[in-house]
Write a protein that holds these residues in place. Structure first.
Motif, PDB file in Angstrom:
ATOM      1  N   LEU A  50       0.828  -1.210   0.000  1.00 33.63           N
ATOM      2  CA  LEU A  50       0.000   0.000   0.000  1.00 33.63           C
ATOM      3  C   LEU A  50       0.860   1.256   0.000  1.00 33.63           C
ATOM      4  N   PHE A  51       1.881   1.291   0.847  1.00 31.76           N
ATOM      5  CA  PHE A  51       2.786   2.454   0.902  1.00 31.76           C
ATOM      6  C   PHE A  51       3.494   2.634  -0.444  1.00 31.76           C
ATOM      7  N   PHE A  52       3.933   1.532  -1.019  1.00 30.42           N
ATOM      8  CA  PHE A  52       4.618   1.586  -2.314  1.00 30.42           C
ATOM      9  C   PHE A  52       3.680   2.124  -3.389  1.00 30.42           C
ATOM     10  N   THR A  53       2.438   1.679  -3.371  1.00 38.21           N
ATOM     11  CA  THR A  53       1.456   2.138  -4.359  1.00 38.21           C
ATOM     12  C   THR A  53       1.217   3.634  -4.230  1.00 38.21           C
ATOM     13  N   TRP A  54       1.039   4.115  -3.015  1.00 39.60           N
ATOM     14  CA  TRP A  54       0.872   5.556  -2.809  1.00 39.60           C
ATOM     15  C   TRP A  54       2.090   6.320  -3.311  1.00 39.60           C
ATOM     16  N   MET A  55       3.272   5.805  -3.016  1.00 42.38           N
ATOM     17  CA  MET A  55       4.505   6.472  -3.438  1.00 42.38           C
ATOM     18  C   MET A  55       4.568   6.598  -4.955  1.00 42.38           C
ATOM     19  N   VAL A  56       4.265   5.507  -5.654  1.00 46.12           N
ATOM     20  CA  VAL A  56       4.300   5.525  -7.116  1.00 46.12           C
ATOM     21  C   VAL A  56       3.236   6.462  -7.668  1.00 46.12           C
ATOM     22  N   MET A  57       2.058   6.461  -7.069  1.00 43.77           N
ATOM     23  CA  MET A  57       0.995   7.358  -7.514  1.00 43.77           C
ATOM     24  C   MET A  57       1.424   8.821  -7.414  1.00 43.77           C
ATOM     25  N   LEU A  58       2.145   9.153  -6.349  1.00 40.72           N
ATOM     26  CA  LEU A  58       2.557  10.541  -6.140  1.00 40.72           C
ATOM     27  C   LEU A  58       3.664  10.972  -7.101  1.00 40.72           C
ATOM     28  N   LEU A  59       4.317  10.017  -7.749  1.00 41.45           N
ATOM     29  CA  LEU A  59       5.302  10.375  -8.765  1.00 41.45           C
ATOM     30  C   LEU A  59       4.635  10.853 -10.048  1.00 41.45           C
ATOM     31  N   LEU A  90       3.070  -7.284 -11.494  1.00 38.12           N
ATOM     32  CA  LEU A  90       1.731  -6.985 -10.979  1.00 38.12           C
ATOM     33  C   LEU A  90       1.678  -5.703 -10.154  1.00 38.12           C
ATOM     34  N   TRP A  91       2.367  -5.676  -9.011  1.00 34.96           N
ATOM     35  CA  TRP A  91       2.185  -4.547  -8.091  1.00 34.96           C
ATOM     36  C   TRP A  91       2.731  -3.235  -8.651  1.00 34.96           C
ATOM     37  N   LEU A  92       3.890  -3.250  -9.296  1.00 40.44           N
ATOM     38  CA  LEU A  92       4.425  -2.013  -9.876  1.00 40.44           C
ATOM     39  C   LEU A  92       3.560  -1.504 -11.026  1.00 40.44           C
ATOM     40  N   PRO A  93       3.239  -2.318 -12.037  1.00 36.46           N
ATOM     41  CA  PRO A  93       2.387  -1.781 -13.117  1.00 36.46           C
ATOM     42  C   PRO A  93       0.996  -1.376 -12.649  1.00 36.46           C
TER      43      PRO A  93
END
Length: 401
Positions: free
Chosen positions: A99-108, A380-383
């Protein structure tokens, strides 16, 4: 005024750390210092980055109401609830990291700013170099065998460098790098850049071929085909299509028997027996599964081999999280792919291609659905996080320029 200045510096630090996290994820799997811990580094830097970006996350909170993110959140909640109820606390930690990783990528952000492009360039160049080093070293030590299925390459021959243990792991890592290289090639406008990325594509294709990992072949080529369809048009698309047809015909003519063997005679390589065992062992736990991290156990195949994973990420999700978990996964992936079908950015096209290939790949490969950073994170999780960055992007401005 001073407070805003500090907030801007904190945000900039968060972006740098986020880009560093992605670089560590995409390149660190090929080589990492023995004194360090690759996955712990990813966890630490992700958490620090998100802490620095919390202010930005609050400003962009409306993104969290986007339909695609809500479906992702539904998937996450289903997985988290299952993990808590089955007391799989390691899964709870991994899901928090996801979840934290997903938020981080979204904010990029969902556009190909300089930060994103720099990370993707490194994550294409580095694997191509590792693949080249591996092939050359195999030649130097006399282990390079060009005969059909004479060499199942999965390492470099150098201890601690690009060692993946099995061919499918090596194949999927290099197939991911191949997709990024094709993406960079299709975006290139200068001859020198086109030559560089073409060289990376060729080296990665050669390595990928010698893994003899069919699933990796299909994933890499399918994602590349999606990129060609979505990123080219007119004369350029026809030229690439013609080259692809000619190469395919040449491969079929020269290696007809091998092609028939790979995609005909070999069949499912006894995967159907493993899948039958999944359905048999799920018992009465169809709705909610056996719980996160519950192992399938050993399955004895008729050929004498013993396997212990379902050889399908979908079936692993079904076995561990039941029909509810599998349905949530399909909804989240389907929503991301559907909303990316007409992406507004090249970055969106990249995530679309990987998720499209992954949706097929997961039928026959990958396991460790909820786990520390691994190959599932790449496919999966990164894309999926990248897709969420793109699909929620119109409501806000990206912070990565």
């Amino acid at each position: 005024m001073q407070l805003e200045k500090y907030a801007e510096k904190l945000r900039a630090l968060g972006v740098v750390l986020a880009l560093l996290t992605l670089t560590v994820l995409l390149v660190g799997c090929y080589w990492w210092p023995e004194s360090g811990d690759w996955d712990k580094t990813i966890r630490l830097v992700t958490c620090i980055s998100l802490l620095c970006l919390l202010g930005q996350l609050f400003k962009e909170r409306l993104r969290l109401l986007a339909p695609t993110f809500l479906l992702f959140l539904l998937l996450w909640c289903v997985l988290m609830l299952n993990s808590i109820l089955t007391e799989s606390y390691s899964s709870v930690r991994q899901l928090l990291l996801i979840l934290f990783f997903t938020w981080m990528v979204m904010l990029l952000g969902g556009k190909e700013g300089r930060g994103w492009v720099a990370v993707l360039m490194v994550s294409a160049l580095a694997p191509a170099c590792f693949a080249g080093i591996s092939l050359v070293n195999k030649m130097l030590v006399g282990e390079f065998d060009t005969s059909y299925r004479g060499m199942y390459i999965h390492d470099s021959g150098i201890p601690g460098v690009a060692e993946f243990g099995i061919t499918i792991e090596a194949g999927l890592h290099y197939a991911f790098a191949l997709v990024i290289s094709v993406w960079l090639l299709l975006r290139s406008r200068k001859p020198a850049h086109s030559a560089l990325w073409s060289a990376c594509v060729v080296v990665l294709l050669v390595y990928l071929y010698f893994t003899f990992a069919r699933s990796a072949w299909v994933a890499g080529l399918l994602a590349s085909a999606v990129l060609v369809v979505t990123m080219t048009e007119g004369r350029r698309r026809r030229q690439i299509g013609l080259v692809a047809v000619l190469v395919t015909c040449a491969v079929v003519v020269v290696g007809f028997e091998q092609v028939i063997y790979e995609f005909g005679d070999r069949g499912l390589t006894d995967r159907d027996e493993v899948w039958a065992a999944v359905f048999e062992r799920i018992g009465e736990n169809w709705w909610f599964g056996h719980g996160s991290h519950t192992e399938l156990g050993k399955v004895a195949l008729t050929n004498g081999a013993i396997v212990s994973n379902p050889h399908s990420l979908y079936l692993e999700a079904l076995y561990q999280f039941g029909l509810v978990g599998l349905a949530a996964l399909l909804l989240a992936m389907g929503a991301c792919i559907w909303t990316l079908r007409k992406p507004a950015s090249d970055l969106g096209r990249l995530w679309l291609s990987i998720l499209s290939a992954s949706s097929v790949l997961m039928l026959v490969e990958m396991h460790f659905f909820v786990d520390a950073p691994n190959v599932v994170w790449l496919w999966l999780w990164l894309p999926m996080a990248g897709a969420l960055a793109v699909t929620t992007q119109p409501k806000v401005a990206a912070i990565s320029r």
